[in-house]
Design a protein around this motif. Structure first.
Motif, PDB file in Angstrom:
ATOM      1  N   THR A  18      -8.879   0.690  12.811  1.00 47.98           N
ATOM      2  CA  THR A  18      -8.778  -0.582  13.222  1.00 47.98           C
ATOM      3  C   THR A  18      -7.891  -1.196  12.212  1.00 47.98           C
ATOM      4  N   ALA A  19      -7.979  -0.511  11.038  1.00 52.75           N
ATOM      5  CA  ALA A  19      -6.859  -1.064   9.743  1.00 52.75           C
ATOM      6  C   ALA A  19      -5.143  -0.630  10.266  1.00 52.75           C
ATOM      7  N   PRO A  50     -12.729  -3.084   8.698  1.00 61.24           N
ATOM      8  CA  PRO A  50     -12.053  -2.834   9.625  1.00 61.24           C
ATOM      9  C   PRO A  50     -10.857  -4.018   9.880  1.00 61.24           C
ATOM     10  N   TYR A  51     -10.418  -4.169  10.876  1.00 66.04           N
ATOM     11  CA  TYR A  51      -9.299  -5.276  10.643  1.00 66.04           C
ATOM     12  C   TYR A  51      -7.973  -5.344   9.417  1.00 66.04           C
ATOM     13  N   CYS A  52      -8.640  -4.402   8.507  1.00 67.79           N
ATOM     14  CA  CYS A  52      -7.209  -5.201   6.929  1.00 67.79           C
ATOM     15  C   CYS A  52      -6.177  -5.056   7.133  1.00 67.79           C
ATOM     16  N   LYS A  95     -13.023  -1.706  -2.603  1.00 70.74           N
ATOM     17  CA  LYS A  95     -12.988  -2.063  -1.697  1.00 70.74           C
ATOM     18  C   LYS A  95     -12.620  -3.177  -0.603  1.00 70.74           C
ATOM     19  N   LEU A  96     -11.393  -2.971   0.701  1.00 70.58           N
ATOM     20  CA  LEU A  96     -11.274  -4.149   1.338  1.00 70.58           C
ATOM     21  C   LEU A  96     -12.944  -4.019   2.218  1.00 70.58           C
ATOM     22  N   VAL A  97     -13.610  -4.705   2.920  1.00 69.67           N
ATOM     23  CA  VAL A  97     -14.928  -4.923   3.564  1.00 69.67           C
ATOM     24  C   VAL A  97     -14.018  -5.181   4.825  1.00 69.67           C
ATOM     25  N   SER A  98     -12.877  -6.294   5.460  1.00 65.86           N
ATOM     26  CA  SER A  98     -13.251  -6.333   6.492  1.00 65.86           C
ATOM     27  C   SER A  98     -12.310  -7.625   6.825  1.00 65.86           C
ATOM     28  N   HIS A  99     -11.219  -7.437   7.270  1.00 69.32           N
ATOM     29  CA  HIS A  99      -9.978  -8.715   7.741  1.00 69.32           C
ATOM     30  C   HIS A  99      -9.318  -9.058   6.899  1.00 69.32           C
TER      31      HIS A  99
END
Length: 268
Positions: A6-7, A23-25, A38-42
């Protein structure tokens, strides 16, 4: 490399082999991200942004967005973030302006808690802690090992010296000298040496005693500030921490936070 389906990652973004994009980054074209980050999410990383190694960005952090500055015209200014930084939820770090030098910079081993805002052209050192909702206006400089309390707002061009402690819910409109602590509502004041923080960083009792004497000479002697600096440099010429303090004081442009008198201080 691990990129969630989803990223959205621009194909020209430069990512180290073991970067994790959750997710969603969203990662923009001119972004580079170092090993172990690390980019966790959003998380949104945009603009001309460099993020170092082993950083951890939590949901809804936004790094590299354009500065909130009316004269910004889309120039390729930067955000540069070092290694081992933690940016918690909703942290914002804006890229710089041409007028301010072109780089918003964050050093190494910093912990920015939720809702912290770092505006354009700020230069932050290493091993900082900024508590929830601490907000920096543009062109602010913060030295190594400083701590900024939650819900504190700092005026543009203010400097906070190394090892300083700024309490929560402060309005900071003038500089805070290194090794000191400041607190107090709409206009913060300095309350002496940051004893507890300095002890935790390994400062000896002798070093603390020297800093205490220097502080009293600089801010509580009754001399004009320029004269106090001259006297402190003469008396403490062999003490590097005092020299750091006098150099900082001598370089102030916005002035120093007022120091409370001895009857109000809470020094140990």
């Amino acid at each position: 490399m691990e990129i969630h389906p989803t990223a959205v990652v621009h194909p020209k973004a430069e990512l180290a082999d073991d970067v994790v994009i959750g997710p969603y980054c969203v990662v923009g074209e001119h972004v580079s991200i170092g090993r172990g980050t690390k980019l966790v999410s959003h998380v949104s990383v945009d603009g001309w942004t460099e993020i170092g190694e082993r950083c951890h960005l939590y949901p809804f952090a936004s790094v590299g967005g354009p500065p909130q500055h009316l004269h910004y015209k889309g120039e390729p200014t930067k955000v540069v973030i070092g290694n081992d930084n933690i940016l918690r939820e909703y942290v914002t770090v804006n890229r710089a302006t041409v007028q301010g030098g072109g780089v918003t910079r964050l050093g190494h081993h910093n912990f920015l808690m939720a809702y912290v805002h770092v505006a354009h052209d700020c230069h932050l050192g290493n091993h900082l802690i900024m508590a929830n909702c601490a907000n920096l206006a543009g062109h602010i400089t913060i030295g190594d090992h400083a701590i900024i309390g939650g819900l504190t707002g700092i005026h543009q061009f203010v400097r906070v010296g190394a090892y300083a402690m700024v309490g929560g819910c402060c309005g900071l409109t003038q500089d805070v000298a290194p090794f000191t602590r400041a607190a107090g509502g709409y206009r913060a004041r300095m309350y002496g040496i940051n004893y507890i923080g300095l002890k935790r960083q390994g400062f000896t009792n002798d070093q603390l005693a020297v800093l205490k004497r220097a502080y009293d000479l600089l801010f509580r002697s009754g001399h004009r500030l320029a004269e106090s600096v001259k006297l402190a440099r003469k008396e403490f010429a062999n003490h590097k921490h005092v020299m750091e303090m006098t150099d900082f004081v001598d370089g102030t442009k916005r002035g120093l936070c007022a120091s409370v008198g001895r009857d109000e201080e809470t020094d140990e």
